[in-house]
Design an enzyme around this catalytic site. Structure first.
Site: not given
Length: 401
Positions: A65, A118, A190, A215
């Site tokens: 992790r 966003y 962002d 994306k």
């Protein structure tokens, strides 16, 4: 780079060359060109001393992790792309935003967030951060240097997004950064729209650049991934500690797909840009279109800022149509054969959907009077896409006769 040695590409090379080589280490992986996905949770240590050795900077492989060769390779490549000192990979774009924000705020802080942000970022601020005692104030994305008037003694950070989600307003990033630095505030952005290729916010003084690698970085609509790139090591460490505490980690297969996508990112973006601008210009000529929201077009209000700070545009933009009732909009959109209707973007396929910024904006009311639709230009032939849109407008016109 030969199979026996590993090397970091020189910053003197073109970006496309650097992305073809960044984050690769054939000499460490039996000569394999691509680093294999490390699907690992447990990491074995050869000795007690190795097991007990501290890793305060989270740079070794101690537990899946916290990082694996897959995540380290991707983070190295993304730092190369964005020009940062290091990066942190997490499970999604939204997780990248929430981990980054959580890294820097505490109860009693005030943060400034662009009103064009966003939508899920807004929800996280309004709900989760509010519960934790952090006050969010949304600001006009066009405020520029005027943001200095909103900075308080307890303002911890400013969150930017340029161009804005859904409505594509450009922000004067250098002016906002200068105001923030003068008052000791951090700046986060962002940077998903530019994909780290067409805009370099860290070079302009932004402290942290965030991307939904889902994306364009992945590029094929088959993975979810987020990445945070820091300009300085102190910020990277704060973000990494936040990610570890929140259990935020990226999956091995998604990291593998993102590394593969990075190799062709500049080539794909060039095609997305070309097709997107072509579609935007075609849409501007349709009588039902009130305006096209695309900063690369000369008549866009943000074009001068885009031209100053950006080197290109992706395939995502919006158009405002005349106000259209839902049945007519359905007739227009439901019959499209090449444009899918779905969230996300950045893949090889073209997408279209209605958008409703008036439902979420608070600092500056959305003044659009028509119906807003957002389009993503994929990698299909532009003329084929235009014919599909042309038939859609024909269906719309038939409903209005």
């Amino acid at each position: 780079m030969n199979a026996d040695t590993d090397s970091t590409p020189s910053r003197d090379l073109d970006l496309s060359t650097r992305l073809a080589h960044a984050g690769r280490a054939p000499g460490s992986h039996a000569g394999a060109v691509n680093i294999p996905p490390y699907r690992a949770s447990t990491i074995l240590h050869p000795t007690l001393a190795a097991f007990l050795a501290p890793d305060p900077e989270y740079r070794s492989v101690r537990y899946g992790r916290m990082g694996t060769p897959s995540s380290h390779a991707f983070e190295e490549a993304m730092a190369e792309l964005e020009g940062g000192c290091g990066a942190v990979a997490v499970g999604s774009g939204l997780q990248a935003i929430t981990v980054a924000l959580s890294a820097f705020v505490r109860a009693g802080d005030h943060i400034l967030v662009t009103d064009s942000v966003y939508g899920p970022t807004r929800h996280f601020c309004d709900q989760m951060l509010a519960r934790l005692g952090v006050e969010t104030e949304f600001y006009d994305p066009g405020i520029g240097a005027g943001i200095a008037g909103l900075i308080r003694e307890n303002t911890r950070l400013i969150m930017l997004e340029s161009p804005g989600s859904l409505t594509f307003e450009m922000q004067d990033v250098p002016a906002i950064v200068a105001a923030a630095r003068a008052r000791g505030c951090l700046t986060l952005i962002d940077n998903t729209w530019a994909a780290g290729v067409f805009f370099k916010p860290l070079a302009l003084g932004v402290d942290v650049s965030i991307q939904a690698a889902t994306k364009y970085v992945c590029g094929h609509s088959d993975a979810t991934l987020g990445v945070i790139v820091a300009r300085e090591e102190a910020c990277r460490m704060a973000v990494k500690q936040s990610a570890v505490m929140l259990g935020a980690a990226a999956g091995a297969d998604d990291l593998f797909l993102a590394l593969r996508g990075l190799r062709t990112l500049p080539v794909r973006l060039a095609r997305h840009q070309e097709t997107g601008i072509r579609l935007a210009r075609w849409m501007a000529g349709q009588p039902e279109v009130r305006r096209v929201l695309h900063p690369a077009l000369p008549d866009d209000p943000g074009h001068a800022l885009w031209q100053r700070d950006f080197t290109g545009a992706c395939g995502l933009f919006a158009v405002e149509l005349d106000r259209i009732p839902q049945d007519a909009l359905a007739a227009m959109l439901d019959g499209l054969s090449l444009f899918g209707m779905g969230y996300s973007w950045g893949g090889f396929e073209s997408l279209i959907l209605p958008a409703f910024p008036d439902r979420i904006r608070t600092a500056v009311p959305w003044r659009g009077r028509g119906t807003l639709i957002r389009l993503h230009a994929g990698l299909e032939d532009a003329e084929d896409l235009i014919r599909d849109l042309d038939r859609a407008f024909d269906r719309l016109r038939r409903t209005r006769r």
